[in-house]
Design an enzyme around this catalytic site. Structure first.
Site, PDB file in Angstrom:
ATOM      1  N   HIS A  14       0.862  -1.191   0.000  1.00 70.04           N
ATOM      2  CA  HIS A  14       0.000   0.000   0.000  1.00 70.04           C
ATOM      3  C   HIS A  14       0.891   1.231   0.000  1.00 70.04           C
ATOM      4  CE1 HIS A  14      -3.727  -2.243   0.905  1.00 70.04           C
ATOM      5  NE2 HIS A  14      -2.883  -3.066   1.517  1.00 70.04           N
ATOM      6  N   LYS A  95      -7.355  -6.700  -7.920  1.00 74.24           N
ATOM      7  CA  LYS A  95      -7.513  -7.039  -6.492  1.00 74.24           C
ATOM      8  C   LYS A  95      -8.982  -7.053  -6.116  1.00 74.24           C
ATOM      9  CE  LYS A  95      -6.508  -7.540  -2.103  1.00 74.24           C
ATOM     10  NZ  LYS A  95      -5.863  -6.593  -1.204  1.00 74.24           N
ATOM     11  N   HIS A 168      -1.936 -12.202   1.736  1.00 76.91           N
ATOM     12  CA  HIS A 168      -1.591 -12.141   3.167  1.00 76.91           C
ATOM     13  C   HIS A 168      -2.236 -13.244   4.002  1.00 76.91           C
ATOM     14  CE1 HIS A 168      -5.400 -10.038   3.150  1.00 76.91           C
ATOM     15  NE2 HIS A 168      -4.898  -8.902   2.725  1.00 76.91           N
ATOM     16  N   ASP A 240       2.269  -6.304   2.585  1.00 81.64           N
ATOM     17  CA  ASP A 240       1.041  -5.644   3.053  1.00 81.64           C
ATOM     18  C   ASP A 240       1.389  -4.463   3.952  1.00 81.64           C
ATOM     19  OD1 ASP A 240      -1.647  -5.093   3.102  1.00 81.64           O
ATOM     20  OD2 ASP A 240      -2.148  -6.615   4.606  1.00 81.64           O
ATOM     21  N   HIS A 244      -0.587   4.205   8.069  1.00 84.63           N
ATOM     22  CA  HIS A 244      -1.658   5.110   8.521  1.00 84.63           C
ATOM     23  C   HIS A 244      -0.974   6.148   9.402  1.00 84.63           C
ATOM     24  CE1 HIS A 244      -5.182   2.701   7.304  1.00 84.63           C
ATOM     25  NE2 HIS A 244      -4.441   1.650   7.607  1.00 84.63           N
TER      26      HIS A 244
END
Ligand code: DOR
Ligand code: ZN
Length: 334
Positions: A14, A95, A168, A240, A244
């Protein structure tokens, strides 16, 4: 002793957008040769124009030209074969998120009715576009992934020529499913190789280890470690890494995601060395992925690691990494 990795790949990453993209992209492009880029932006990447524009922003943010962002679209059952043909050369995979299962997945799939999904999945199969899946039901949190295995099996048998990547994976049940279907593969993260639910919630709650799927039991971690450390040909590394801002993690209503990009290769190296399996690390972090994804080309890039301590910074921008302020045993050396 130094360890050399040729063109390591992160097959699930990400990178977000805007300032966050600018902060985190160089941390991946400095240690990896390429990565599969997740499409769960707001709104999700779901048109050819959005995908091309996002790829350009990523390339600009990576101050390093030998990093390839392998782009993905956010799966929608409305994608037609004509649309997929028109975008095929720009993307590496699609995805699929179950609706509402994790960060920015509200527009995902509900129900998993094979007939409803058939036109898009058959077109992907014919065009040889791999399907990456976040495999969790909305059942009890510890059972979500194991419950999803029957959906993986339904899809794998209905579309035998479609490459399906179980993203994952966190459970023994998923590891066991791998060998039952020729077209099922998996990514494994660093954090699921290192932690169990005990590390997240067994003592004081650790928001920076909270992610989806949640870390599971010791026997699940053992099953993941076994296939990762032997570099089972159907598994590959996908971090993964999901940044944040600190305020979104250390708050009431903690966002899911562990940020591992800056420490991933170093900690993987330590794990493989500790288990005397460092000879398998190259396959786990690169070679297996190239065989599973037949549609990627990788820039040549050599990363060297040495047993030399590295103090993990407390923060990168606003993001707290896994092992923040701790000392890890291996460093990437120039
Ligand atoms: O922990 C997670 N964070 N799991 C996901 O599936 C999504 C990711 C994110 O985007 O933050
Ligand atoms: Zn993810």
């Amino acid at each position: 002793m130094s360890i050399t990795l040729n063109s390591p790949l992160d097959m699930h990453l990400h990178l977000r957008d805007g300032d966050m993209l600018k902060t985190v992209a160089p941390l991946s492009s400095s240690s990896f040769a390429g990565a599969i880029i997740m499409p769960n932006l707001v709104p999700p990447v779901s048109t050819k124009e959005e995908l091309i524009a996002y790829k350009k922003r990523i390339e600009e943010a990576c101050d390093n030209s030998s990093f390839t962002p392998y782009m993905t679209l956010f799966f929608k059952p409305s994608y037609t074969k004509e649309f997929l043909e028109s975008v095929k050369d720009e993307l590496t995979a699609i995805k699929l998120y179950p609706a509402g299962i994790t960060t920015n997945s509200e527009g995902g799939v509900s129900g998993f009715d094979v007939e409803e999904l058939r036109p898009t999945l058959e077109a992907m199969s014919e065009l040889e576009i791999p399907l990456c899946i976040h495999g969790e039901t909305n059942g009890f949190v510890m059972d979500r992934e194991a419950e999803f295995v029957s959906i993986y099996e339904k899809l794998a048998s209905a579309f035998p020529n479609l490459t399906i990547i179980m993203e994952h994976i966190t459970t023994k049940a998923s590891v066991e499913a791998l060998d039952r279907f020729d077209n099922l593969y998996a990514t494994i993260t660093l954090h699921h190789l290192m932690i169990t639910l005990d590390d997240v919630a067994g003592g004081m709650l650790q928001p920076h280890l909270f992610c989806k799927p949640i870390a599971k039991r010791p026997e699940d971690r053992e099953a993941l470690r076994k296939v990762a450390l032997e570099a089972h040909p159907k598994v590959m590394f996908g971090s993964d890494s999901a940044p944040h801002p600190q305020h979104a993690k250390e708050s009431c209503g903690c966002a899911a995601g562990v940020f591992t990009a800056p420490i991933a290769l170093q900690v993987l190296t330590e794990l493989f060395v500790e288990h005397s399996t460092v000879k398998n690390l190259q396959a786990f972090v690169s070679d297996n992925a190239l065989k599973i994804y037949k549609n990627i080309e990788v820039p040549k890039k050599t990363i060297r690691l040495e047993k030399k301590t590295f103090v993990v910074p407390p923060k990168y921008g606003t993001v707290v990494p896994m092992y923040a302020s701790e000392t890890i045993a291996y460093s990437i050396v120039e």
